[in-house]
Design a protein around this motif. Sequence first.
Motif: not given
Ligand SMILES: [Ca+2]
Length: 210
Positions: A116-121, A137-143
């Motif tokens: 599950e992607d972490i929404n770091e934002c 800006v959140n994205h799959d696997g990162g931000f």
């Molecule tokens: Ca993310």
Amino acid sequence: KVHAFQCACPSGFEGSSCEINIDDCALAGPNACESYERCLDGVNNFTCACPIGYGGDRCSVEINECDANPCKNGANCTDGPGNYTCTCHLTVIDITSLIGPKGKFYSGYGGQNCDEDINECEVYTDPPICQSNGLCVNHDGGFQCFCPSSVGGSSFSFGALCESSIEYCDRREHQCRNGATCLNTLVGSECKCAPGYKGELCQIDIDECL
Ligand SMILES: [Ca+2]
Ligand SMILES: [Ca+2]
């Protein structure tokens, strides 16, 4: 003499008419499976109803739940009795040296299976993961942080978290030439040329002979 008869029973049966299905579990004893209670009698054999997490003919094999690769995105899997534990591979971004103990952030995937992607934002609000009022800006696997072009008027921020800032005049490409003075402005910097020079960086030697 009474005429006696005896059947030659097929294997697994006994009795004068071969009417008895031999209890193979009883024959195998109390440890037939993990226990006698888990033994299911068959014809000339038995099967074992294994508890969760165990397998093999006699339930003596502890199943490695990690063999099914349940942990995703580079996570480590730890086998347990009837279960598994994923330790997610997280990217650690540490700017504690700049902003203090709250400056340690974890990016990547979470959840039981680390899928599950972490929404770091959204996870990080105090402080937000993007410094200097940068846009997150959140994205799959990162931000990604989009840094503002101006911080406090005369400097701009940069770095993955917009964690660093520098005066416009310190930007290498804006270094003024030929003894000019750099002035920070709201939108950047400008060079105040020494007498005899002109140009954006005071790089042009004015030809006084013209
Ligand atoms: Ca993310
Ligand atoms: Ca196991």
